[in-house]
Motif scaffolding. Structure first.
Motif, short mmCIF file in Angstrom:
data_model
loop_
_atom_site.label_atom_id
_atom_site.label_comp_id
_atom_site.label_asym_id
_atom_site.label_seq_id
_atom_site.Cartn_x
_atom_site.Cartn_y
_atom_site.Cartn_z
N LEU A 17 -71.11 41.99 13.85
CA LEU A 17 -71.74 40.86 13.34
C LEU A 17 -70.96 39.35 13.93
CD1 LEU A 17 -72.72 41.58 9.74
CD2 LEU A 17 -74.49 41.01 11.58
N THR A 18 -69.66 39.75 13.95
CA THR A 18 -68.94 38.72 14.39
C THR A 18 -68.69 38.26 15.75
OG1 THR A 18 -67.41 39.07 12.38
CG2 THR A 18 -66.37 37.81 14.02
N TRP A 19 -68.48 39.24 16.73
CA TRP A 19 -68.50 38.91 18.01
C TRP A 19 -69.61 38.17 18.78
CZ3 TRP A 19 -71.37 40.25 22.21
CH2 TRP A 19 -72.25 41.21 22.31
N PRO A 20 -70.73 38.38 18.59
CA PRO A 20 -71.82 37.45 19.13
C PRO A 20 -71.83 36.12 18.54
CG PRO A 20 -72.59 39.57 18.30
CD PRO A 20 -71.50 39.43 17.62
N GLN A 21 -71.31 35.93 17.16
CA GLN A 21 -71.38 34.47 16.85
C GLN A 21 -70.10 33.93 17.28
OE1 GLN A 21 -73.06 34.32 12.40
NE2 GLN A 21 -71.79 36.13 12.55
N MET A 22 -68.90 34.48 17.70
CA MET A 22 -67.69 33.98 18.20
C MET A 22 -68.00 33.69 19.59
SD MET A 22 -64.02 35.60 18.15
CE MET A 22 -64.36 37.08 19.25
N LEU A 23 -68.76 34.41 20.46
CA LEU A 23 -69.32 34.05 21.63
C LEU A 23 -70.20 32.68 21.61
CD1 LEU A 23 -69.90 37.15 23.70
CD2 LEU A 23 -68.07 35.45 24.10
N MET A 24 -70.91 32.74 20.45
CA MET A 24 -72.03 31.77 20.57
C MET A 24 -71.26 30.40 20.02
SD MET A 24 -74.61 30.95 17.25
CE MET A 24 -73.19 30.81 16.41
N MET A 25 -70.44 30.36 19.40
CA MET A 25 -69.51 29.30 19.30
C MET A 25 -68.76 28.77 20.57
SD MET A 25 -68.55 29.34 15.12
CE MET A 25 -68.05 30.88 15.43
N PHE A 26 -68.13 29.63 21.42
CA PHE A 26 -67.53 29.46 22.45
C PHE A 26 -68.36 28.63 23.53
CE2 PHE A 26 -66.55 30.75 26.82
CZ PHE A 26 -65.43 30.03 27.00
N PHE A 27 -69.80 29.12 23.73
CA PHE A 27 -70.67 28.80 24.46
C PHE A 27 -71.03 27.03 23.92
CE2 PHE A 27 -71.67 32.74 26.09
CZ PHE A 27 -71.49 32.48 27.52
N ASN A 28 -71.02 27.13 22.77
CA ASN A 28 -71.40 25.61 22.07
C ASN A 28 -70.10 24.56 22.41
OD1 ASN A 28 -73.00 23.93 20.20
ND2 ASN A 28 -70.99 23.96 18.97
N PHE A 29 -68.92 25.34 22.47
CA PHE A 29 -67.86 24.49 22.94
C PHE A 29 -67.97 24.24 24.31
CE2 PHE A 29 -63.56 24.96 25.09
CZ PHE A 29 -63.03 23.61 24.61
#
Length: 459
Positions: A17-29
């Motif tokens: 559950l965590t790694w897709p959300q981590m990547l999501m926030m990286f793209f937001n950055f």
């Protein structure tokens, strides 16, 4: 639409559950990074104006940020309780709130633009440019609101890949628009700042349309999810109970940061270097905490589902389990990073004085990682239960009772340098982590969750 992941307490499922959300926030950055970089290539005044509007964006996003927290709590608990119609109706209600509030802010904001620019204390030479940027950002609010709310709905349903795909699309459209229309690459007309800000509009619009298409294809977006007013009137109190403290927390936190910025800017020694070191260090820090913020979201999802299933003690253990995973994983990463803080500071800040201050900032904030992780993960767990008032208490006290008075006393009276401010940040993180841990272990925060039959839940 079925959840993508089974309920499981293993670290593997938490990671899923965590790694897709981590990547999501990286793209937001990346979206913000590319905007700032391209703006700097055009003109420093464009970069300054864009920075002012970006920093004040939280004011326009308070409503959707607050309600999306309520959406995750209500929808995840409803699904955990097996109340799919209730979950669908909360989805419709939250999407309707996002649409109405986004449009209302455009209607209110457009005629008030000159007043807003003056309130932001924008220098006269860049005021017209800032006003132009603000105008386009206001037009982007309705699709921005829809995209953020849709992402919250998908997270609550444990469909964490969809927000990731959304942010990949947004990043791609925004980057191509910035480089093509902003700088005139690939044979496109060079529109400068107009190209950059309209790229933001088109990218978030693309993200919102993509989310709507996924909801429609999954059978969620249909007329039946928009319940009669009789049901909405019973459901709204729970959303407001979660959203109001969450919105107030955003105000308390962001204004606290502005006050900390002012304390740093008025230091008796080397205030400009301190501000530059703070800005550089914060950029590195934001990258370090991508995983922590992702775990915050994961905790909210899993705790909400477990409370919906009627398993309060299991929900409590889940939050602590996620905290343990985060402390071990991110803690080991921080230890490995520690010897290279000077090199990282040198990369982000070439000026020797700024480099030294950025490294000083990172030393104290990397030391604070266990406390920051505890705060973020427990806050996510409490938000999943709908107990956002406890987050307001813990973070509000940490910021306004510990951080800001200590920053002024150490920075202006005792040490006279930025080190006093950085120490106050470490101390406040420890304080709010202790407060939230005490609440989590000793208070009945699970009572904030919905039961199977109340809060508009009967259908």
């Amino acid at each position: 639409m079925k959840p993508q992941f089974p309920m499981n307490h293993s670290a593997l499922q938490i990671w899923s559950l965590t790694w897709p959300q981590m990547l999501m926030m990286f793209f937001n950055f990346l979206v913000g990074f590319v905007d700032v970089w391209v703006a700097g290539q055009i003109d420093h005044r464009v970069q300054a104006s864009l920075g002012i509007i970006t920093q004040s964006l939280f004011l326009f996003l308070i409503i959707v940020t607050a309600v999306s927290g309520g959406a995750v709590a209500a929808i995840s608990q409803s699904l955990g309780a097996g109340k799919r119609l209730r979950a669908d109706r909360y989805t419709g209600l939250c999407l309707a709130i996002a649409a109405v509030s986004g449009l209302a802010l455009v209607g209110l904001g457009l005629p008030l633009r000159p007043l807003l620019v003056r309130a932001l204390q924008v220098p006269q030479d860049i005021a017209p440019l800032t006003d132009h940027i603000l105008e386009v950002f206001l037009f982007a609010l309705p699709p921005y609101y829809m995209m953020l709310m849709q992402n919250a709905v998908f997270r609550a349903r444990r469909q964490v890949m969809t927000p990731l795909y959304t942010m990949v699309l947004v990043t791609l459209v925004n980057t191509l628009g910035d480089l093509g229309l902003g700088l005139g690459l690939c044979g496109l007309p060079r529109l400068g700042v107009t190209g950059v800000i309209w790229s933001t509009f088109f990218s978030v619009t693309a993200g919102a349309l993509f989310g709507l298409a996924v909801l429609r294809r999954g059978g969620i977006l249909r007329r039946e999810i928009f319940a009669p007013w009789r049901w909405a009137r019973r459901a709204l109190p729970y959303l407001l109970k979660v959203a109001l403290p969450a919105g107030l927390l955003q105000v308390v936190w962001h204004f606290g940061y502005l006050v900390l910025f002012a304390i740093t800017a008025s230091l008796p020694q080397n205030s400009v270097v301190a501000l530059a070191g703070m800005a550089a260090g914060a950029r590195v820090e934001s990258m370090l905490f991508l995983a922590a913020f992702a775990l915050n979201l994961t905790a909210g999802i899993l705790v909400g589902h477990l409370l919906g299933e009627g398993k309060p003690e299991e929900a409590r253990r889940m939050g602590l389990h996620i905290l343990g995973v985060g402390l071990v994983g991110i803690g080991l990463f921080a230890i490995a990073l520690w010897p290279f803080l000077g090199d990282i500071a040198a990369f982000i800040a070439p000026n020797p004085a700024v480099r030294a201050e950025a490294e000083n900032y990172l030393v104290y904030n990397v030391l604070a990682i266990p406390f920051t992780l505890t705060t973020l993960i427990l806050a996510g767990s409490l938000a999943g239960a709908g107990a956002t008032v406890y987050n307001l208490v813990g973070m509000g006290l940490g910021t306004w009772v510990v951080r800001l008075p200590l920053a002024y006393w150490l920075g202006h009276v005792v040490l006279g340098t930025a080190t006093g401010v950085w120490i106050s940040m470490l101390a406040s993180q420890a304080a709010q982590a202790a407060i939230l841990l005490y609440i989590y272990l000793n208070k009945d925060w699970q009572r904030f969750a919905m039961s199977k039959t109340r809060n508009g839940a009967r259908p």
